[in-house]
Design a protein around this motif. Structure first.
Motif, PDB file in Angstrom:
ATOM      1  N   ARG A 191       0.829  -1.206   0.000  1.00 47.59           N
ATOM      2  CA  ARG A 191       0.000   0.000   0.000  1.00 47.59           C
ATOM      3  C   ARG A 191       0.868   1.262   0.000  1.00 47.59           C
ATOM      4  O   ARG A 191       2.084   1.209   0.158  1.00 47.59           O
ATOM      5  CB  ARG A 191      -0.904   0.024   1.254  1.00 47.59           C
ATOM      6  N   ASP A 192       0.192   2.395  -0.166  1.00 55.78           N
ATOM      7  CA  ASP A 192       0.856   3.692  -0.023  1.00 55.78           C
ATOM      8  C   ASP A 192       0.844   4.041   1.460  1.00 55.78           C
ATOM      9  O   ASP A 192      -0.203   4.319   2.040  1.00 55.78           O
ATOM     10  CB  ASP A 192       0.109   4.748  -0.845  1.00 55.78           C
ATOM     11  N   ALA A 193       2.019   4.025   2.075  1.00 54.67           N
ATOM     12  CA  ALA A 193       2.129   4.230   3.522  1.00 54.67           C
ATOM     13  C   ALA A 193       2.306   5.688   3.902  1.00 54.67           C
ATOM     14  O   ALA A 193       2.445   6.004   5.090  1.00 54.67           O
ATOM     15  CB  ALA A 193       3.299   3.414   4.070  1.00 54.67           C
ATOM     16  N   SER A 194       2.298   6.596   2.947  1.00 48.90           N
ATOM     17  CA  SER A 194       2.637   8.005   3.201  1.00 48.90           C
ATOM     18  C   SER A 194       1.784   8.629   4.298  1.00 48.90           C
ATOM     19  O   SER A 194       2.298   9.229   5.244  1.00 48.90           O
ATOM     20  CB  SER A 194       2.494   8.816   1.913  1.00 48.90           C
ATOM     21  N   ARG A 195       0.466   8.513   4.178  1.00 50.65           N
ATOM     22  CA  ARG A 195      -0.424   9.158   5.143  1.00 50.65           C
ATOM     23  C   ARG A 195      -0.261   8.558   6.540  1.00 50.65           C
ATOM     24  O   ARG A 195      -0.234   9.269   7.536  1.00 50.65           O
ATOM     25  CB  ARG A 195      -1.880   9.054   4.678  1.00 50.65           C
ATOM     26  N   GLY A 196      -0.166   7.249   6.615  1.00 51.49           N
ATOM     27  CA  GLY A 196      -0.015   6.605   7.915  1.00 51.49           C
ATOM     28  C   GLY A 196       1.272   7.009   8.611  1.00 51.49           C
ATOM     29  O   GLY A 196       1.290   7.258   9.814  1.00 51.49           O
ATOM     30  N   LEU A 197       2.363   7.109   7.841  1.00 52.14           N
ATOM     31  CA  LEU A 197       3.640   7.512   8.425  1.00 52.14           C
ATOM     32  C   LEU A 197       3.626   8.982   8.817  1.00 52.14           C
ATOM     33  O   LEU A 197       4.210   9.365   9.829  1.00 52.14           O
ATOM     34  CB  LEU A 197       4.774   7.242   7.427  1.00 52.14           C
ATOM     35  N   ALA A 198       2.942   9.800   8.032  1.00 52.65           N
ATOM     36  CA  ALA A 198       2.904  11.235   8.319  1.00 52.65           C
ATOM     37  C   ALA A 198       2.084  11.544   9.563  1.00 52.65           C
ATOM     38  O   ALA A 198       2.392  12.472  10.313  1.00 52.65           O
ATOM     39  CB  ALA A 198       2.330  11.995   7.131  1.00 52.65           C
ATOM     40  N   THR A 199       1.034  10.751   9.792  1.00 58.24           N
ATOM     41  CA  THR A 199       0.127  11.006  10.919  1.00 58.24           C
ATOM     42  C   THR A 199       0.345  10.032  12.073  1.00 58.24           C
ATOM     43  O   THR A 199      -0.391  10.068  13.052  1.00 58.24           O
ATOM     44  CB  THR A 199      -1.330  10.903  10.443  1.00 58.24           C
ATOM     45  N   PHE A 200       1.349   9.159  11.951  1.00 55.39           N
ATOM     46  CA  PHE A 200       1.656   8.159  12.987  1.00 55.39           C
ATOM     47  C   PHE A 200       0.439   7.299  13.289  1.00 55.39           C
ATOM     48  O   PHE A 200       0.145   7.004  14.449  1.00 55.39           O
ATOM     49  CB  PHE A 200       2.162   8.837  14.267  1.00 55.39           C
ATOM     50  N   CYS A 201      -0.279   6.920  12.236  1.00 58.99           N
ATOM     51  CA  CYS A 201      -1.488   6.119  12.381  1.00 58.99           C
ATOM     52  C   CYS A 201      -1.271   4.753  11.747  1.00 58.99           C
ATOM     53  O   CYS A 201      -0.852   4.651  10.588  1.00 58.99           O
ATOM     54  CB  CYS A 201      -2.680   6.832  11.719  1.00 58.99           C
ATOM     55  N   ASN A 217      -0.595  18.956   6.449  1.00 60.14           N
ATOM     56  CA  ASN A 217       0.040  20.248   6.735  1.00 60.14           C
ATOM     57  C   ASN A 217       1.548  20.165   6.497  1.00 60.14           C
ATOM     58  O   ASN A 217       2.092  19.101   6.164  1.00 60.14           O
ATOM     59  CB  ASN A 217      -0.273  20.702   8.163  1.00 60.14           C
ATOM     60  N   ALA A 218       2.228  21.300   6.682  1.00 57.23           N
ATOM     61  CA  ALA A 218       3.658  21.374   6.382  1.00 57.23           C
ATOM     62  C   ALA A 218       4.471  20.424   7.246  1.00 57.23           C
ATOM     63  O   ALA A 218       5.425  19.789   6.764  1.00 57.23           O
ATOM     64  CB  ALA A 218       4.153  22.815   6.562  1.00 57.23           C
ATOM     65  N   VAL A 219       4.121  20.290   8.515  1.00 55.29           N
ATOM     66  CA  VAL A 219       4.863  19.401   9.417  1.00 55.29           C
ATOM     67  C   VAL A 219       4.701  17.947   8.976  1.00 55.29           C
ATOM     68  O   VAL A 219       5.664  17.172   8.957  1.00 55.29           O
ATOM     69  CB  VAL A 219       4.378  19.585  10.867  1.00 55.29           C
ATOM     70  N   GLN A 220       3.491  17.570   8.611  1.00 53.31           N
ATOM     71  CA  GLN A 220       3.248  16.199   8.178  1.00 53.31           C
ATOM     72  C   GLN A 220       3.958  15.888   6.863  1.00 53.31           C
ATOM     73  O   GLN A 220       4.497  14.795   6.687  1.00 53.31           O
ATOM     74  CB  GLN A 220       1.739  15.972   8.048  1.00 53.31           C
ATOM     75  N   VAL A 258       6.769  13.055   5.955  1.00 52.77           N
ATOM     76  CA  VAL A 258       6.738  12.141   4.809  1.00 52.77           C
ATOM     77  C   VAL A 258       8.086  12.133   4.089  1.00 52.77           C
ATOM     78  O   VAL A 258       8.623  11.075   3.733  1.00 52.77           O
ATOM     79  CB  VAL A 258       5.616  12.541   3.825  1.00 52.77           C
ATOM     80  N   ARG A 259       8.657  13.311   3.879  1.00 54.90           N
ATOM     81  CA  ARG A 259       9.945  13.398   3.185  1.00 54.90           C
ATOM     82  C   ARG A 259      11.062  12.743   4.002  1.00 54.90           C
ATOM     83  O   ARG A 259      11.968  12.112   3.443  1.00 54.90           O
ATOM     84  CB  ARG A 259      10.266  14.853   2.875  1.00 54.90           C
ATOM     85  N   GLU A 260      11.003  12.898   5.318  1.00 63.72           N
ATOM     86  CA  GLU A 260      12.009  12.260   6.163  1.00 63.72           C
ATOM     87  C   GLU A 260      11.900  10.738   6.088  1.00 63.72           C
ATOM     88  O   GLU A 260      12.915  10.031   6.040  1.00 63.72           O
ATOM     89  CB  GLU A 260      11.849  12.744   7.604  1.00 63.72           C
ATOM     90  N   TRP A 261      10.663  10.233   6.097  1.00 66.23           N
ATOM     91  CA  TRP A 261      10.462   8.791   5.958  1.00 66.23           C
ATOM     92  C   TRP A 261      10.975   8.305   4.607  1.00 66.23           C
ATOM     93  O   TRP A 261      11.580   7.236   4.502  1.00 66.23           O
ATOM     94  CB  TRP A 261       8.986   8.436   6.127  1.00 66.23           C
ATOM     95  N   GLU A 262      10.718   9.086   3.568  1.00 70.01           N
ATOM     96  CA  GLU A 262      11.193   8.729   2.242  1.00 70.01           C
ATOM     97  C   GLU A 262      12.711   8.577   2.227  1.00 70.01           C
ATOM     98  O   GLU A 262      13.248   7.605   1.664  1.00 70.01           O
ATOM     99  CB  GLU A 262      10.768   9.800   1.230  1.00 70.01           C
ATOM    100  N   MET A 263      13.428   9.505   2.854  1.00 74.24           N
ATOM    101  CA  MET A 263      14.875   9.433   2.903  1.00 74.24           C
ATOM    102  C   MET A 263      15.347   8.214   3.681  1.00 74.24           C
ATOM    103  O   MET A 263      16.324   7.558   3.303  1.00 74.24           O
ATOM    104  CB  MET A 263      15.436  10.718   3.521  1.00 74.24           C
ATOM    105  N   GLN A 264      14.656   7.883   4.758  1.00 74.84           N
ATOM    106  CA  GLN A 264      15.041   6.715   5.544  1.00 74.84           C
ATOM    107  C   GLN A 264      14.868   5.429   4.751  1.00 74.84           C
ATOM    108  O   GLN A 264      15.724   4.541   4.776  1.00 74.84           O
ATOM    109  CB  GLN A 264      14.207   6.661   6.831  1.00 74.84           C
TER     110      GLN A 264
END
Length: 205
Positions: free
Chosen positions: A131-141, A158-161, A165-171
């Motif tokens: 799945r696309d995990a972006s939203r879950g990782l951004a919102t810690f859900c 929002n900007a923080v979320q 997402v970008r930090e998770w992408e780099m990891q």
């Protein structure tokens, strides 16, 4: 009363040696307080160890014979060739229907098969497999509410979320193999050559 030798009178039992001032607790009370604090610390330590043991029982022993077999099978898989995915194609790689596990973060698809202990069907983050995990990782859900059946452009974050997402992408980029892009509706997949397959295509169009 008694003469202390200097002509001054003192009250019996009030010398410094008695240490019986009103502001100081008896020795027995101090010892009891220290003992109570020690029991509290031991109790807290026991709770922490119990919590860690329960986590181990929940996730550490789930691999079992079946999990070990899946991990062995996943380790034998060859490196995946570069390709792009639609949401429907991505869902096939959930570690259950297919031993390979893929997930998308910020429009990029990563092969997380070697992390099957975490992203496999029985792992703590298995909900993101295929799945696309972006939203879950951004919102810690980690609930299904964080997953979308349609393409998620993340425009409401929002900007923080989005920074998360970008930090998770780099990891994921540092730890796992980048496979290709997550296609938007109607977008055609790219045709990668053998030379391009060796490059890191991280630029999202």
């Amino acid at each position: 009363m008694a003469d202390d030798g200097d002509g001054r009178l003192r009250t019996e039992g009030s010398s410094d040696g008695g240490r019986g001032g009103a502001g100081e607790p008896p020795a027995g009370a101090a010892a009891a307080a220290a003992g109570g604090e020690m029991l509290l610390n031991v109790g807290l330590l026991a709770l922490v160890l119990l919590a860690a043991y329960r986590l181990y029982l929940r996730w550490g022993t789930r691999s079992g014979p079946g999990g070990a077999a899946r991990q062995s099978q996943a380790a034998a898989l060859p490196r995946m060739k570069r390709r792009d995915f639609s949401l429907e194609q991505l869902r096939e790689f959930d570690g259950a229907r297919n031993p390979r596990i893929l997930l998308a973060v910020n429009g990029k698809v990563f092969d997380v098969t070697k992390g099957s202990k975490f992203y496999g069907p029985e792992g703590p983050y298995g909900i993101f497999a295929g799945r696309d995990a972006s939203r879950g990782l951004a919102t810690f859900c980690l609930d299904k509410d964080a997953l979308r059946d349609e393409y998620d452009d993340l425009s409401d974050l929002n900007a923080v979320q989005m920074e998360s997402v970008r930090e998770w992408e780099m990891q994921f980029k540092e730890k796992y193999d980048y496979v290709g892009r997550l296609l938007k509706p109607g977008e055609e997949p790219s045709e990668y050559t053998d030379e391009e397959d060796t490059k890191d295509h991280t630029k999202q169009e």
